[in-house]
Design an enzyme around this catalytic site. Sequence first.
Site, PDB file in Angstrom:
ATOM      1  N   ARG A   1       1.091  -1.017  -0.087  1.00 18.44           N
ATOM      2  CA  ARG A   1       0.000  -0.143  -0.003  1.00 18.44           C
ATOM      3  C   ARG A   1       1.218   1.100   0.189  1.00 18.44           C
ATOM      4  NH1 ARG A   1      -5.103   1.661  -0.391  1.00 18.44           N
ATOM      5  NH2 ARG A   1      -5.459   3.246   1.053  1.00 18.44           N
ATOM      6  N   GLU A   2       0.845   2.339  -0.759  1.00 15.22           N
ATOM      7  CA  GLU A   2       1.506   3.452  -0.910  1.00 15.22           C
ATOM      8  C   GLU A   2       0.920   4.446   0.075  1.00 15.22           C
ATOM      9  OE1 GLU A   2       0.397   5.028  -4.605  1.00 15.22           O
ATOM     10  OE2 GLU A   2       2.480   3.096  -5.239  1.00 15.22           O
TER      11      GLU A   2
ATOM     12  N   ARG B   1      -4.789  26.631  -1.467  1.00 19.48           N
ATOM     13  CA  ARG B   1      -4.049  25.720  -1.658  1.00 19.48           C
ATOM     14  C   ARG B   1      -4.085  25.080  -2.583  1.00 19.48           C
ATOM     15  NH1 ARG B   1      -1.931  24.152   3.060  1.00 19.48           N
ATOM     16  NH2 ARG B   1      -3.306  24.639   5.341  1.00 19.48           N
TER      17      ARG B   1
ATOM     18  N   GLU C   1       2.567  28.144  15.292  1.00 22.47           N
ATOM     19  CA  GLU C   1       1.580  28.994  14.325  1.00 22.47           C
ATOM     20  C   GLU C   1       0.845  29.706  14.254  1.00 22.47           C
ATOM     21  OE1 GLU C   1       2.262  27.553  10.940  1.00 22.47           O
ATOM     22  OE2 GLU C   1       3.498  26.101  11.490  1.00 22.47           O
TER      23      GLU C   1
ATOM     24  N   GLU D   1       0.559  32.506  11.620  1.00 19.09           N
ATOM     25  CA  GLU D   1      -0.423  33.809  10.678  1.00 19.09           C
ATOM     26  C   GLU D   1      -1.352  33.750  11.650  1.00 19.09           C
ATOM     27  OE1 GLU D   1      -2.608  29.302  10.286  1.00 19.09           O
ATOM     28  OE2 GLU D   1      -0.743  28.584   8.859  1.00 19.09           O
TER      29      GLU D   1
ATOM     30  N   GLY E   1      -6.645   6.239   5.544  1.00 17.67           N
ATOM     31  CA  GLY E   1      -6.499   4.938   4.378  1.00 17.67           C
ATOM     32  C   GLY E   1      -4.832   5.246   3.446  1.00 17.67           C
TER      33      GLY E   1
ATOM     34  N   GLU F   1      -5.751  36.202   4.854  1.00 18.28           N
ATOM     35  CA  GLU F   1      -6.469  36.887   5.141  1.00 18.28           C
ATOM     36  C   GLU F   1      -7.214  36.758   6.539  1.00 18.28           C
ATOM     37  OE1 GLU F   1     -11.255  39.309   4.947  1.00 18.28           O
ATOM     38  OE2 GLU F   1     -10.174  38.306   2.731  1.00 18.28           O
TER      39      GLU F   1
END
Length: 161
Positions: A22-23, A49, A77, A81, A100, A126
Amino acid sequence: MKVLYQGKFLRVEAWPTPQGEREILVHPGAVAMLVTDEKGRVLLVRQSRAAAQEELWEIPAGTMEPGEAPLDTARRELFEETGLVGEEWRYLGAFWPTPGYASEKIHLFWVPRVSGTLRAQSEIAEVRFFPVEEILTLARQGRGDGKTLAALALLLAGKIR
């Protein structure tokens, strides 16, 4: 396990499973912060994104550095941000957003009190507080992400006090 790809930030490994290889996308882990104000609004950041090919509104979040504790990452963070400093922190738990195919685990914090000057910083376009109803509208429009919806579900279920 064998490494199929090694990038600057992520790697893909082949892991044995009962069904065969499985990758798995190997991720260092992350934090997310549900920041609320005295009016019950939730702080969101608008960020580009690449995978979504658009800007999304999300709760503040970030990737953990090697050896960094989740709370230390969250404090760093949030300031990076938004320019804000959390005055009170409550750990809500952790979850696997996509088990998964990815090893990422996100630690979720509630920040009911902050100080500082609200301003977008680093890669953030923003920053502002939203009423919960507006966040639900963004989610229905497909302009939200899983960690934000998970945090909002806890808030709406009354699990955060």
